[in-house]
Motif scaffolding. Structure first.
Motif, short mmCIF file in Angstrom:
data_model
loop_
_atom_site.label_atom_id
_atom_site.label_comp_id
_atom_site.label_asym_id
_atom_site.label_seq_id
_atom_site.Cartn_x
_atom_site.Cartn_y
_atom_site.Cartn_z
N PRO A 20 95.81 36.87 -25.41
CA PRO A 20 94.64 36.15 -25.93
C PRO A 20 94.48 34.74 -25.38
O PRO A 20 93.37 34.22 -25.35
CB PRO A 20 94.91 36.09 -27.45
N CYS A 21 95.57 34.11 -24.97
CA CYS A 21 95.42 32.72 -24.49
C CYS A 21 96.58 32.28 -23.61
O CYS A 21 97.68 32.81 -23.69
CB CYS A 21 95.28 31.76 -25.67
N ILE A 22 96.24 31.31 -22.79
CA ILE A 22 97.23 30.58 -21.99
C ILE A 22 97.46 29.28 -22.75
O ILE A 22 96.51 28.67 -23.25
CB ILE A 22 96.64 30.27 -20.59
N LEU A 23 98.70 28.88 -22.86
CA LEU A 23 98.96 27.68 -23.67
C LEU A 23 98.67 26.43 -22.85
O LEU A 23 98.98 26.37 -21.66
CB LEU A 23 100.41 27.70 -24.15
N PRO A 24 98.06 25.43 -23.49
CA PRO A 24 97.73 24.21 -22.76
C PRO A 24 98.98 23.60 -22.13
O PRO A 24 100.07 23.69 -22.71
CB PRO A 24 97.16 23.28 -23.84
N ALA A 25 98.81 22.97 -20.99
CA ALA A 25 99.95 22.50 -20.20
C ALA A 25 100.93 21.66 -21.00
O ALA A 25 102.14 21.80 -20.84
CB ALA A 25 99.46 21.74 -18.99
N ALA A 26 100.42 20.80 -21.91
CA ALA A 26 101.33 19.90 -22.63
C ALA A 26 102.36 20.71 -23.43
O ALA A 26 103.55 20.44 -23.37
CB ALA A 26 100.55 18.99 -23.55
N ALA A 27 101.85 21.77 -24.12
CA ALA A 27 102.76 22.57 -24.94
C ALA A 27 103.58 23.51 -24.07
O ALA A 27 104.69 23.87 -24.41
CB ALA A 27 101.95 23.38 -25.95
N GLY A 28 103.01 23.93 -22.95
CA GLY A 28 103.69 24.96 -22.17
C GLY A 28 104.16 24.48 -20.82
O GLY A 28 104.17 25.24 -19.89
N ARG A 29 104.52 23.20 -20.72
CA ARG A 29 104.95 22.69 -19.42
C ARG A 29 106.03 23.61 -18.87
O ARG A 29 107.09 23.80 -19.46
CB ARG A 29 105.51 21.27 -19.54
N SER A 30 105.73 24.21 -17.75
CA SER A 30 106.61 25.28 -17.32
C SER A 30 107.88 24.73 -16.72
O SER A 30 107.89 23.73 -16.00
CB SER A 30 105.88 26.19 -16.34
N ALA A 31 108.97 25.44 -17.04
CA ALA A 31 110.27 25.05 -16.50
C ALA A 31 110.20 25.11 -14.98
O ALA A 31 110.86 24.35 -14.28
CB ALA A 31 111.32 26.02 -17.01
N LEU A 32 109.35 26.00 -14.50
CA LEU A 32 109.22 26.20 -13.07
C LEU A 32 108.73 24.94 -12.36
O LEU A 32 109.23 24.55 -11.31
CB LEU A 32 108.24 27.35 -12.84
N GLU A 33 107.74 24.27 -12.97
CA GLU A 33 107.20 23.05 -12.39
C GLU A 33 108.29 22.00 -12.22
O GLU A 33 108.38 21.31 -11.23
CB GLU A 33 106.19 22.48 -13.35
N ALA A 34 109.10 21.89 -13.27
CA ALA A 34 110.16 20.88 -13.26
C ALA A 34 111.22 21.29 -12.24
O ALA A 34 111.86 20.45 -11.61
CB ALA A 34 110.77 20.80 -14.64
N GLU A 35 111.36 22.61 -12.07
CA GLU A 35 112.44 23.16 -11.26
C GLU A 35 112.23 22.98 -9.76
O GLU A 35 113.09 22.47 -9.06
CB GLU A 35 112.50 24.65 -11.60
N GLY A 36 111.06 23.39 -9.29
CA GLY A 36 110.75 23.33 -7.86
C GLY A 36 111.62 24.25 -7.06
O GLY A 36 112.49 24.92 -7.59
N PRO A 37 111.38 24.31 -5.75
CA PRO A 37 112.20 25.19 -4.93
C PRO A 37 113.53 24.51 -4.58
O PRO A 37 113.59 23.31 -4.46
CB PRO A 37 111.35 25.38 -3.67
N VAL A 38 114.56 25.33 -4.43
CA VAL A 38 115.86 24.79 -4.02
C VAL A 38 115.86 24.59 -2.51
O VAL A 38 115.35 25.44 -1.78
CB VAL A 38 116.96 25.79 -4.47
N PRO A 39 116.41 23.46 -2.01
CA PRO A 39 116.43 23.26 -0.57
C PRO A 39 117.19 24.38 0.13
O PRO A 39 118.12 24.96 -0.44
CB PRO A 39 117.18 21.92 -0.40
N ASP A 40 116.78 24.71 1.33
CA ASP A 40 117.34 25.85 2.06
C ASP A 40 118.74 25.54 2.59
O ASP A 40 118.91 24.67 3.43
CB ASP A 40 116.41 26.16 3.23
N PRO A 41 119.75 26.29 2.13
CA PRO A 41 121.09 26.05 2.67
C PRO A 41 121.26 26.69 4.04
O PRO A 41 122.20 26.38 4.76
CB PRO A 41 122.00 26.74 1.63
N ASP A 42 120.38 27.61 4.41
CA ASP A 42 120.54 28.39 5.64
C ASP A 42 119.17 28.55 6.31
O ASP A 42 118.51 29.56 6.15
CB ASP A 42 121.14 29.76 5.26
N PRO A 43 118.74 27.52 7.06
CA PRO A 43 117.36 27.55 7.56
C PRO A 43 117.19 28.46 8.79
O PRO A 43 116.75 28.03 9.84
CB PRO A 43 117.09 26.09 7.90
N ASP A 44 117.54 29.73 8.65
CA ASP A 44 117.38 30.69 9.74
C ASP A 44 116.08 31.45 9.54
O ASP A 44 115.97 32.26 8.62
CB ASP A 44 118.58 31.65 9.75
#
Ligand SMILES: O=C(O)CCC(=O)C(=O)O
Ligand SMILES: [Fe+2]
Length: 370
Positions: free
Chosen positions: A262-286
């Motif tokens: 029924p709904c997507i939660l507004p960003a303030a309440a649902g700040r995603s862990a993913l946003e805070a997380e970001g991508p991990v730097p590549d240990p093996d840039p092949d």
């Protein structure tokens, strides 16, 4: 919540619809205290599997997954974000950059030429990076993979099929095997792209021919409320949060239950862990490695992540993966339309899109399946 549902049944009204509307309401915002939140709960012992294979698709060792059942819903399994830190970024980038590419089919194909939807990411990325509004990515509502679901006939057909992405099949087969379903064949997927005001109506996914196989659901980005009902459309649903990284498995007696978002939660309440997380730097840039080499999923560049992060700051992506056929079964050829040449289908679908738009102001990611 149960009390609210019961009083609605008493009043003779459709409990699912009422509860859907309750959570859809903006003003005043709904009371969310009755919503089940698995992220804080005590998991059960429901999954087992190969830890090395899990890491290849960006998942934690299976013994560390926090998997839950839900009383009254046999066959329903909720896995609270089993992704390794930094690995959701890969799947978000696939959903936004790779899977919307041809020959896969998306809602924009219904009213735009194939040449205009050839490079949704390329057309949208510079604008999203510079924070200007309304890119094609922001207009994307769904993408279909494998057997392309036909929204009008609510069927799959052998004449509308393109190869299913092998990386997404690897992820799906690991999850389904861990949940007790080895040999899962990922044959169709629907990606739903939810903007802040989007919802998904009450429906059941029954177009697949093999209902003994589970339906898998992966969520990324903003949190949402998910309503899981019963075998009858009007049965009162249980409300639960779906946060970024959460995986849901509908199997057994829960495979054909009605459900809705029924709904997507507004960003303030649902700040995603993913946003805070970001991508991990590549240990093996092949650049030559891929999932088959046993490495973690290919890392996401900072450039791509800027676009993904901007998108998921307000949006949610959900991927449902389905096995359509029993082993050895085949689909009828219901309508001749090649994946690229969907013009005939597009004309019909344009009409149904118009109907949908004029039928109300809410932004449903697509017409419900049933
Ligand atoms: O977005 C979700 O969590 C549900 C998606 C869904 O039910 C579907 O695509 O059939
Ligand atoms: Fe569904």
């Amino acid at each position: 919540m149960a009390k609210m549902a019961a009083s609605m049944v008493d009043s003779g009204e459709d409990a699912f619809r009422k509860i859907f509307k309750f959570y859809r309401r903006r003003n005043p915002p709904p009371d969310l205290t009755g919503v089940t939140d698995f992220s804080g709960g005590e998991p059960g012992d429901r999954v087992s599997g190969n830890d090395v294979e899990a890491s290849r698709v960006g998942l934690k060792p299976v013994r560390e997954w926090r998997a839950f059942g839900l009383q009254g819903y046999p066959g329903f399994i909720f896995i609270s974000n089993p992704f390794l830190r930094g690995c959701q970024a890969f799947w978000v980038r696939q959903c936004l950059k790779t899977y919307p590419q041809k020959p896969n089919i998306c809602n924009l194909d219904m009213h735009m030429n194939p040449s205009e939807t050839q490079d949704i990411w390329g057309q949208s990325a510079p604008t999203l990076r510079s924070r200007k509004p309304k890119t094609l990515l922001e207009k994307l509502r769904w993408v279909t993979l494998g057997y392309h679901y036909n929204w009008d006939s609510k069927t799959y057909s052998s004449s509308s099929h393109t190869p299913f992405p092998s990386d997404l099949h690897s992820l799906s087969s690991r999850v389904s095997a861990a949940c007790g379903f080895p040999g899962f064949q990922s044959e169709a997927a629907i990606l739903n792209f939810y903007r802040p005001d989007s919802c998904l109506g009450i429906h059941v996914d029954e177009s697949e021919l093999d209902h003994t196989r589970p339906l898998l659901s992966f969520s990324f980005g903003q949190s949402a409320i998910f309503l899981l009902g019963g075998r009858r459309r009007q049965d009162p649903p249980t409300a639960m949060y779906m946060h970024s990284g959460d995986v849901m498995v509908m199997s057994g007696q829960s495979r054909l239950l009605y459900h809705a978002v029924p709904c997507i939660l507004p960003a303030a309440a649902g700040r995603s862990a993913l946003e805070a997380e970001g991508p991990v730097p590549d240990p093996d840039p092949d650049p030559d490695r891929d999932l088959r080499d046993g490495a973690l999923p290919e890392p996401v560049s900072q450039e791509d992540w800027t676009v993904c992060r901007r998108y998921i700051q307000t949006s949610r992506v959900n991927v449902t993966v389905r096995q359509v056929l029993e082993p050895g079964q085949s689909l009828p050829e219901t309508r001749a339309c090649s994946p690229q040449g969907t013009a005939a289908a597009a004309a019909a679908d344009r009409r149904s899109e118009k109907r949908k738009r004029s039928s109300g102001s809410t932004d449903s990611v697509h017409t419900s399946h049933t």
